[in-house]
Design an enzyme around this catalytic site. Structure first.
Site, mmCIF file in Angstrom:
data_model
loop_
_atom_site.group_PDB
_atom_site.id
_atom_site.type_symbol
_atom_site.label_atom_id
_atom_site.label_comp_id
_atom_site.label_asym_id
_atom_site.label_seq_id
_atom_site.Cartn_x
_atom_site.Cartn_y
_atom_site.Cartn_z
ATOM 1 N N LYS A 159 33.096 40.869 37.992
ATOM 2 C CA LYS A 159 33.016 39.643 38.807
ATOM 3 C C LYS A 159 31.634 39.425 39.403
ATOM 4 O O LYS A 159 31.308 38.307 39.800
ATOM 5 C CB LYS A 159 34.078 39.684 39.909
ATOM 6 C CG LYS A 159 35.504 39.633 39.376
ATOM 7 C CD LYS A 159 36.521 39.735 40.510
ATOM 8 C CE LYS A 159 37.943 39.685 39.972
ATOM 9 N NZ LYS A 159 38.362 40.920 39.279
ATOM 10 N N GLU A 212 40.817 48.940 47.394
ATOM 11 C CA GLU A 212 40.883 49.447 46.025
ATOM 12 C C GLU A 212 40.199 50.804 45.915
ATOM 13 O O GLU A 212 40.711 51.715 45.242
ATOM 14 C CB GLU A 212 40.234 48.459 45.052
ATOM 15 C CG GLU A 212 40.333 48.903 43.604
ATOM 16 C CD GLU A 212 39.875 47.857 42.603
ATOM 17 O OE1 GLU A 212 40.039 48.085 41.391
ATOM 18 O OE2 GLU A 212 39.353 46.796 43.034
ATOM 19 N N CYS A 226 46.212 36.675 40.705
ATOM 20 C CA CYS A 226 45.078 37.265 39.984
ATOM 21 C C CYS A 226 45.469 38.453 39.107
ATOM 22 O O CYS A 226 44.632 39.002 38.397
ATOM 23 C CB CYS A 226 43.991 37.673 40.970
ATOM 24 S SG CYS A 226 43.487 36.300 42.021
ATOM 25 N N HIS A 232 39.213 45.654 40.099
ATOM 26 C CA HIS A 232 39.533 44.265 40.442
ATOM 27 C C HIS A 232 38.441 43.725 41.361
ATOM 28 O O HIS A 232 38.043 42.567 41.230
ATOM 29 C CB HIS A 232 40.891 44.191 41.135
ATOM 30 C CG HIS A 232 41.298 42.808 41.513
ATOM 31 N ND1 HIS A 232 41.588 41.846 40.567
ATOM 32 C CD2 HIS A 232 41.450 42.205 42.719
ATOM 33 C CE1 HIS A 232 41.900 40.712 41.178
ATOM 34 N NE2 HIS A 232 41.822 40.899 42.473
ATOM 35 N N PHE A 282 47.415 37.860 45.106
ATOM 36 C CA PHE A 282 48.115 37.378 46.296
ATOM 37 C C PHE A 282 49.631 37.563 46.095
ATOM 38 O O PHE A 282 50.162 37.280 45.022
ATOM 39 C CB PHE A 282 47.836 35.891 46.524
ATOM 40 C CG PHE A 282 46.491 35.589 47.129
ATOM 41 C CD1 PHE A 282 45.574 36.585 47.404
ATOM 42 C CD2 PHE A 282 46.150 34.284 47.439
ATOM 43 C CE1 PHE A 282 44.336 36.295 47.968
ATOM 44 C CE2 PHE A 282 44.920 33.970 48.001
ATOM 45 C CZ PHE A 282 44.009 34.973 48.258
ATOM 46 N N HIS A 317 35.163 35.158 39.775
ATOM 47 C CA HIS A 317 36.577 35.543 39.734
ATOM 48 C C HIS A 317 37.397 34.414 39.122
ATOM 49 O O HIS A 317 37.632 33.389 39.757
ATOM 50 C CB HIS A 317 37.042 35.855 41.155
ATOM 51 C CG HIS A 317 38.441 36.380 41.244
ATOM 52 N ND1 HIS A 317 39.178 36.738 40.131
ATOM 53 C CD2 HIS A 317 39.247 36.594 42.326
ATOM 54 C CE1 HIS A 317 40.367 37.168 40.535
ATOM 55 N NE2 HIS A 317 40.429 37.078 41.849
#
Length: 410
Positions: free
Chosen positions: A334, A313, A162, A302, A398, A339
């Site tokens: 998002k 975050e 991502c 994010h 990831f 996403h």
């Protein structure tokens, strides 16, 4: 080192097929999440996604070519066409000889791979499409954009889950700063609303299962968040050296003032709960830009709407911003468009640029009950009119990939 400016932007996502529509969708907090229509979800735990409805690839490609391109390639073409046109470069052939193309994708042409797997299973190997490989491999978004527009400079992709799109943008910035190129077409594209990815993400409990309330499913920062909503889309930007852009009288949205890239070295899919790697990426971006946290007007997070991810975050931001953490507006796009994995960072940066140009920050319509750790933060539920000069954009993926950049309005 050369200053890197943004002169063109283009996007297609679940609430807009161009930037003009995107501005309105952001301001109105339009939510593009609904029941999945691209496949039968009867046996699936998750039945919702942020699809791009009524997308016609033949607006950008001839019928034969469109048929040979996976959906993520079609979306990349749509966004890059708009970005190049927006930049005013499309009729000037001289710049093309050494223009870089770096368009990231986390997964690439999975739709084609999944379809052709079933073709082989049912009909045999001789029926597998000879276009499977070029339709599938993640680098091909960069390839097809360079072919369509005859761009002959450095051409590759970045794959970092991502964080792919922001890593692509940073790579482009580095090429321009070094003097290797003067122009780069960059961003990300993704289209994996398909049975296998939805099942896989659902089984790892990463997706929201709020199937009966699709528009309320993506809830970054909310106490009731239960996972992200799969989206699809593309975001492409035209970057140029300031000298090149000014020499041709280009309009300039702003510039990339700094960036940071780090690794968590923690887990293959789970983010570091304390956000230490993310904090280093944010700090490095601010330090390179010579921007104090007190000068940041907007943080486009994010924040995917997962229980651990959003919290880590926020901890990273508090770590770096200290007492200034409550000042900037914080948001996650998002909540509106889901996403889009490897494309997310570029689409969301474009959202921030458009908000900076139009002096507003979209609200968070599903923020009904803020997480305890986030109640003191400046996360508006409604769209807020405000001048935005400095933006921090975060993207994490990831594998522990962290990427942050600073956009400054011109």
């Amino acid at each position: 080192m050369k200053k890197v400016v943004i002169t063109g932007i283009g996007t297609v996502n679940s609430i807009a097929k161009n930037c003009e529509e995107f501005v309105k969708g952001l301001k109105d907090m339009k939510i593009g999440i609904d029941k999945i229509t691209q496949f039968d979800t009867t046996d699936h735990k998750v039945k919702i996604a942020a699809e791009i409805k009524d997308f016609d690839p033949q607006k950008y490609l001839d019928k034969k070519t469109a048929k040979r391109y996976d959906r993520f390639l079609q979306l990349a073409i749509a966004a890059s066409d708009e970005a190049i046109k927006d930049s005013g470069l499309e009729n000037d052939g001289e710049w093309k000889e050494n223009a870089a193309v770096i368009i990231g994708s986390g997964i690439g042409g999975f739709k084609t791979l999944y379809h052709e797997f079933h073709v082989m299973e049912k009909k045999g190997p001789k029926f597998v499409s000879p276009f499977l490989i070029p339709m599938m491999i993640a680098d091909m978004a960069s390839g097809v954009v360079s072919i369509k527009h005859q761009l002959k400079g450095p051409n590759f992709t970045t794959v970092s889950a991502c964080a792919s799109a922001v890593h692509s943008i940073i790579s482009s910035v580095m090429l321009i700063k070094s003097g290797e190129v003067d122009v780069a077409i960059t961003g990300g594209s993704e289209a994996v609303i398909d049975p296998m990815p939805i099942a896989a993400f659902a089984n790892m409990t990463a997706l929201s299962q709020r199937n009966d309330e699709p528009q309320k499913a993506s809830r970054p920062f909310d106490k009731e968040r239960d996972g992200f909503v799969m989206g699809e889309g593309a975001g492409v930007l035209v970057l140029e050296s300031e000298e090149h852009a000014k020499a041709r009288g280009a309009k300039i949205y702003g510039y990339i003032a700094g960036y940071g890239m780090t690794g968590d070295a923690y887990h293959i899919s789970q983010t570091d709960p304390e956000g230490t790697g993310a904090a280093r990426a944010i700090k490095n971006a601010l330090d390179m830009a010579k921007i104090d946290p007190s000068e940041v007007d907007l943080i486009n997070c994010h924040a995917t709407s997962t229980p651990v991810g959003d919290k880590s975050e926020v901890r990273a931001i508090r770590n770096v911003f200290g007492k200034n953490a409550t000042n900037p507006i914080m948001q996650s796009t998002k909540t509106l468009i889901g996403h889009s994995l490897g494309a997310a960072g570029a689409v969301e940066l474009i959202a921030s640029i458009l908000e900076s140009q139009n002096e507003f920050a979209h609200g968070m319509p599903n923020l009904d009950n803020p997480d305890e750790e986030m109640k003191d933060l400046n996360i508006p539920k409604e769209t807020k009119n405000q001048r935005i000069d400095v933006v921090l954009k975060n993207s994490f993926g990831f594998g522990g990939h962290n990427a942050s950049l600073i956009f400054v309005r011109d």
